[in-house]
Write a protein that holds these residues in place. Sequence first.
Motif, PDB file in Angstrom:
ATOM      1  N   TYR A 170       0.858  -1.180   0.000  1.00 27.96           N
ATOM      2  CA  TYR A 170       0.000   0.000   0.000  1.00 27.96           C
ATOM      3  C   TYR A 170       0.889   1.224   0.000  1.00 27.96           C
ATOM      4  CZ  TYR A 170      -3.285   3.505   1.797  1.00 27.96           C
ATOM      5  OH  TYR A 170      -4.045   4.630   1.974  1.00 27.96           O
TER       6      TYR A 170
ATOM      7  N   GLY B  34       2.485  -2.330   4.950  1.00 27.15           N
ATOM      8  CA  GLY B  34       2.460  -3.752   4.659  1.00 27.15           C
ATOM      9  C   GLY B  34       1.167  -4.383   5.116  1.00 27.15           C
ATOM     10  N   ALA B  35       1.133  -5.688   5.169  1.00 21.78           N
ATOM     11  CA  ALA B  35      -0.079  -6.424   5.517  1.00 21.78           C
ATOM     12  C   ALA B  35       0.144  -7.231   6.785  1.00 21.78           C
ATOM     13  CB  ALA B  35      -0.469  -7.353   4.375  1.00 21.78           C
ATOM     14  N   GLY B  36      -0.675  -6.968   7.795  1.00 23.55           N
ATOM     15  CA  GLY B  36      -0.704  -7.765   9.001  1.00 23.55           C
ATOM     16  C   GLY B  36       0.590  -7.805   9.794  1.00 23.55           C
TER      17      GLY B  36
ATOM     18  N   SER C  24       3.188  -5.120  10.617  1.00 26.19           N
ATOM     19  CA  SER C  24       2.812  -3.961   9.817  1.00 26.19           C
ATOM     20  C   SER C  24       1.521  -3.313  10.264  1.00 26.19           C
ATOM     21  CB  SER C  24       2.677  -4.363   8.343  1.00 26.19           C
ATOM     22  OG  SER C  24       3.912  -4.801   7.838  1.00 26.19           O
TER      23      SER C  24
END
Lengths: 115, 115
Positions: A32, A94-96, A99
């Motif tokens: 993202y 980032g993801a999860g 992050s």
Amino acid sequence: QQQVKQSPQSLIVQKGGISIINCAYENTAFDYFPWYQQFPGKGPALLIAIRPDVSEKKEGRFTISFNKSAKQFSLHIMDSQPGDSATYFCAAGGAGGTSYGKLTFGQGTILTVHP
Amino acid sequence: KAGVTQTPRYLIKTRGQQVTLSCSPISGHRSVSWYQQTPGQGLQFLFEYFSETQRNKGNFPGRFSGRQFSNSRSEMNVSTLELGDSALYLCASSLAPAHSSYEQYFGPGTRLTVT
């Protein structure tokens, strides 16, 4: 690996010109990429954002170009106006996991648009 | 919708004191992230709270802490203040990160000066 490198540090353009700010990242887990605009004494305001599944996104005079293979993205401001004079930050998220809620920001670009 | 609000807007403290800053997120937003902004280090992530739980923490000493209440409002505390803690402290709210978007909306910040 968590850094986001932004250039230039400062940019001067004439009214009506195109402003281009570049950012590069290393962490391939980023998914993202937002851009923020900040005026003195204010908090950053979300301008436009992109995800890696598209190479370009346009909203009004603002366009993000994204190059996944080069791990670079840029902000283009068309028909720059004096009111666009501000500091611009790129960021990456980032993801999860580690992050959660974390954006990693570039160092910022001070844009000055001369009338 | 009302935006993110932060109180107080300005604060002057003395070295060794402690300080508590408050953040009210956008209605319906359950995630609150805190950032420190300084001219030298830029925007750096402090921590993130979701459903009253700290889910992520940046590289700051234990003097920096926070919490979130059941209404999603959040506070951060800095104990034993140092001169280097002088900064703009920003909070940002977001919909639950389980969503695909990471849009974070920033408040105006609290300007902390430590003398």
